[in-house]
Design a protein around this motif. Structure first.
Motif, PDB file in Angstrom:
ATOM      1  N   GLU A 105      13.000  22.305 -22.412  1.00 35.59           N
ATOM      2  CA  GLU A 105      13.390  21.045 -21.801  1.00 35.59           C
ATOM      3  C   GLU A 105      13.876  21.328 -20.377  1.00 35.59           C
ATOM      4  O   GLU A 105      14.984  21.847 -20.189  1.00 35.59           O
ATOM      5  N   LEU A 106      13.054  21.026 -19.390  1.00 40.13           N
ATOM      6  CA  LEU A 106      13.414  21.248 -17.992  1.00 40.13           C
ATOM      7  C   LEU A 106      14.032  19.959 -17.437  1.00 40.13           C
ATOM      8  O   LEU A 106      13.375  18.914 -17.389  1.00 40.13           O
ATOM      9  N   VAL A 107      15.299  20.041 -17.027  1.00 40.40           N
ATOM     10  CA  VAL A 107      16.080  18.859 -16.631  1.00 40.40           C
ATOM     11  C   VAL A 107      16.337  18.897 -15.135  1.00 40.40           C
ATOM     12  O   VAL A 107      16.750  19.930 -14.582  1.00 40.40           O
ATOM     13  N   ALA A 108      16.115  17.772 -14.482  1.00 38.78           N
ATOM     14  CA  ALA A 108      16.473  17.600 -13.077  1.00 38.78           C
ATOM     15  C   ALA A 108      17.849  16.955 -13.004  1.00 38.78           C
ATOM     16  O   ALA A 108      18.071  15.869 -13.554  1.00 38.78           O
ATOM     17  N   THR A 109      18.791  17.616 -12.343  1.00 39.29           N
ATOM     18  CA  THR A 109      20.146  17.081 -12.192  1.00 39.29           C
ATOM     19  C   THR A 109      20.345  16.569 -10.762  1.00 39.29           C
ATOM     20  O   THR A 109      19.613  16.932  -9.841  1.00 39.29           O
ATOM     21  N   GLY A 110      21.360  15.730 -10.607  1.00 37.39           N
ATOM     22  CA  GLY A 110      21.618  15.154  -9.297  1.00 37.39           C
ATOM     23  C   GLY A 110      20.803  13.913  -9.013  1.00 37.39           C
ATOM     24  O   GLY A 110      20.788  13.427  -7.875  1.00 37.39           O
ATOM     25  N   VAL A 111      20.134  13.372 -10.042  1.00 35.02           N
ATOM     26  CA  VAL A 111      19.338  12.155  -9.842  1.00 35.02           C
ATOM     27  C   VAL A 111      20.255  10.945  -9.690  1.00 35.02           C
ATOM     28  O   VAL A 111      19.958  10.021  -8.928  1.00 35.02           O
ATOM     29  N   PHE A 112      21.401  10.948 -10.397  1.00 37.14           N
ATOM     30  CA  PHE A 112      22.349   9.831 -10.348  1.00 37.14           C
ATOM     31  C   PHE A 112      23.726  10.352  -9.946  1.00 37.14           C
ATOM     32  O   PHE A 112      23.964  11.566  -9.905  1.00 37.14           O
ATOM     33  N   ALA A 113      24.621   9.442  -9.662  1.00 34.48           N
ATOM     34  CA  ALA A 113      25.968   9.806  -9.238  1.00 34.48           C
ATOM     35  C   ALA A 113      26.708  10.518 -10.374  1.00 34.48           C
ATOM     36  O   ALA A 113      26.449  10.296 -11.562  1.00 34.48           O
ATOM     37  N   LYS A 114      27.671  11.353 -10.003  1.00 34.97           N
ATOM     38  CA  LYS A 114      28.388  12.160 -10.991  1.00 34.97           C
ATOM     39  C   LYS A 114      29.368  11.303 -11.787  1.00 34.97           C
ATOM     40  O   LYS A 114      29.965  10.356 -11.266  1.00 34.97           O
ATOM     41  N   PRO A 115      29.585  11.645 -13.078  1.00 32.38           N
ATOM     42  CA  PRO A 115      30.594  10.945 -13.884  1.00 32.38           C
ATOM     43  C   PRO A 115      31.977  11.557 -13.666  1.00 32.38           C
ATOM     44  O   PRO A 115      32.155  12.470 -12.857  1.00 32.38           O
ATOM     45  N   LEU A 116      32.939  11.047 -14.417  1.00 33.15           N
ATOM     46  CA  LEU A 116      34.320  11.517 -14.338  1.00 33.15           C
ATOM     47  C   LEU A 116      34.697  12.162 -15.661  1.00 33.15           C
ATOM     48  O   LEU A 116      34.516  11.562 -16.726  1.00 33.15           O
ATOM     49  N   LEU A 117      35.232  13.379 -15.614  1.00 27.75           N
ATOM     50  CA  LEU A 117      35.650  14.101 -16.809  1.00 27.75           C
ATOM     51  C   LEU A 117      37.164  14.230 -16.808  1.00 27.75           C
ATOM     52  O   LEU A 117      37.750  14.739 -15.850  1.00 27.75           O
ATOM     53  N   THR A 118      37.788  13.806 -17.900  1.00 27.35           N
ATOM     54  CA  THR A 118      39.240  13.888 -18.044  1.00 27.35           C
ATOM     55  C   THR A 118      39.588  14.480 -19.405  1.00 27.35           C
ATOM     56  O   THR A 118      38.765  14.476 -20.330  1.00 27.35           O
ATOM     57  N   ALA A 119      40.824  14.970 -19.512  1.00 29.17           N
ATOM     58  CA  ALA A 119      41.333  15.524 -20.775  1.00 29.17           C
ATOM     59  C   ALA A 119      42.452  14.635 -21.278  1.00 29.17           C
ATOM     60  O   ALA A 119      43.346  14.251 -20.527  1.00 29.17           O
ATOM     61  N   ILE A 120      42.403  14.298 -22.568  1.00 26.26           N
ATOM     62  CA  ILE A 120      43.402  13.435 -23.191  1.00 26.26           C
ATOM     63  C   ILE A 120      44.075  14.217 -24.331  1.00 26.26           C
ATOM     64  O   ILE A 120      43.380  14.700 -25.231  1.00 26.26           O
ATOM     65  N   PRO A 121      45.391  14.432 -24.287  1.00 22.79           N
ATOM     66  CA  PRO A 121      46.384  13.811 -23.393  1.00 22.79           C
ATOM     67  C   PRO A 121      46.505  14.486 -22.025  1.00 22.79           C
ATOM     68  O   PRO A 121      47.084  13.905 -21.119  1.00 22.79           O
ATOM     69  N   GLY A 122      46.001  15.695 -21.832  1.00 25.69           N
ATOM     70  CA  GLY A 122      46.117  16.353 -20.544  1.00 25.69           C
ATOM     71  C   GLY A 122      45.386  17.674 -20.555  1.00 25.69           C
ATOM     72  O   GLY A 122      44.995  18.189 -21.614  1.00 25.69           O
ATOM     73  N   PRO A 123      45.174  18.272 -19.376  1.00 25.21           N
ATOM     74  CA  PRO A 123      44.417  19.528 -19.307  1.00 25.21           C
ATOM     75  C   PRO A 123      45.189  20.753 -19.779  1.00 25.21           C
ATOM     76  O   PRO A 123      44.585  21.804 -19.971  1.00 25.21           O
ATOM     77  N   ALA A 124      46.514  20.630 -19.963  1.00 27.93           N
ATOM     78  CA  ALA A 124      47.320  21.722 -20.503  1.00 27.93           C
ATOM     79  C   ALA A 124      47.632  21.416 -21.961  1.00 27.93           C
ATOM     80  O   ALA A 124      48.316  20.438 -22.272  1.00 27.93           O
ATOM     81  N   VAL A 125      47.127  22.241 -22.866  1.00 23.08           N
ATOM     82  CA  VAL A 125      47.229  21.983 -24.305  1.00 23.08           C
ATOM     83  C   VAL A 125      47.904  23.173 -24.973  1.00 23.08           C
ATOM     84  O   VAL A 125      47.586  24.328 -24.667  1.00 23.08           O
TER      85      VAL A 125
END
Length: 297
Positions: A105-125
């Motif tokens: 599966e050859l995928v082309a990236t950068g075709v659409f705008a980037k999403p947002l990645l977050t950590a819940i409840p936070g990045p320190a676990v």
């Protein structure tokens, strides 16, 4: 049918024809994308088909199109939307074709705008707790993919309400790292968004033995006292423990050696003195005149 190959048996002096690949199916080749199957737009990528050493012809094709190559490699100088898709390869020996490789599966990236990645409840676990990585987009994509640096596999999930959740249950030290996510539509599964900004997930509460190598103990922040220094010296290596015990013995040996040198010097001096006395010149006795001869009567 391919022309037979002949093998000469030296002892029998006869020729025995051997035909290549007469028995059993041909092995399946493998297809890889270098450097990666996730290719940003306008960047190069090479697809390489790998089979056995003896191959007459390769066939590398993009499924769903009429594009193919009779080489073991396909070089794409600049990734485009048209180049994204599903690929496979096979090879031919004589009149026989191998089974096709697994799909790439050859995928082309950068075709659409980037999403947002977050950590819940936070990045320190804390170690052993749960955390959810949420990938969110402003477009109506229904699929998302999560990627961790250093790992080859991605996690893919369908999305709902412009987002997808990737729960991590009972985190361990192995979950620490850098994460990114992508969004795409199931209608165009090989056209992805740009990657999200990196999210650094930190796991706290990891035991010191796990975080730090035993070969590198933590540096001391206070100066050790004299007693603690003595204890450290006593708890050192065997060579360190042996050094204090060698000191008294060395002093005794040095004293005995000095005494022997003094005795030897005294003996040498006495011998020299005696030899000097023996060499003194002897005083010759005075020659007295002989008595006169008696006179004749």
């Amino acid at each position: 049918m391919a022309a037979p190959r002949c093998v000469l048996f030296c002892l029998g002096l006869c020729l025995v024809p051997v035909t290549r690949g007469q028995h059993g199916p041909l092995p399946r080749p493998s297809l890889q994308a270098q450097p990666s199957a996730l290719v940003p737009l306008d960047t190069p990528v090479t697809l390489r088909c790998r089979g056995p050493l003896e191959v007459d012809l390769y066939r590398l094709e993009q499924l769903g199109t009429e594009e193919y190559s009779n080489q073991d490699a396909l070089i794409i100088p600049a990734m485009s939307r048209a180049s994204a898709g599903r690929y496979r390869c096979s090879y031919q020996n004589g009149s026989r074709w191998s089974p096709p490789s697994e799909h790439l599966e050859l995928v082309a990236t950068g075709v659409f705008a980037k999403p947002l990645l977050t950590a819940i409840p936070g990045p320190a676990v804390s170690l052993g707790e749960d955390v959810t990585l949420q990938c969110r987009t402003q477009y109506g994509f229904d699929h998302f993919a999560l990627y961790k640096e250093g790992q080859a596999r991605l996690q893919r999930r369908p999305g709902k309400w412009y987002q997808a959740n990737f729960p991590i249950v009972t985190v361990t030290a192995a979950h620490s790292g850098t994460y990114r996510c992508y969004s795409f539509s199931s209608a165009s599964p090989h056209l992805w968004s740009a990657p999200s900004d990196p999210l650094e997930l930190t796991v706290t509460g990891i035991p010191v033995a796990t975080r730090q190598s035993p070969a590198e103990p933590p540096p001391s922040t206070t100066e050790p006292s004299r007693n603690s220094t003595d204890r450290l010296e006593g708890a050192g290596s065997p060579a360190d423990r042996a050094r204090p015990s060698y000191a008294p013995g060395n002093l005794v040996r040095l004293g005995l050696g000095a005494l022997l040198l003094l005795l030897l010097a005294a003996l040498l001096a006495e011998d020299w003195h005696s030899r000097r006395q023996a060499r003194r010149p002897r005083v010759r006795a005075l020659l007295r005149p002989l008595p006169p001869l008696p006179r004749a009567s």
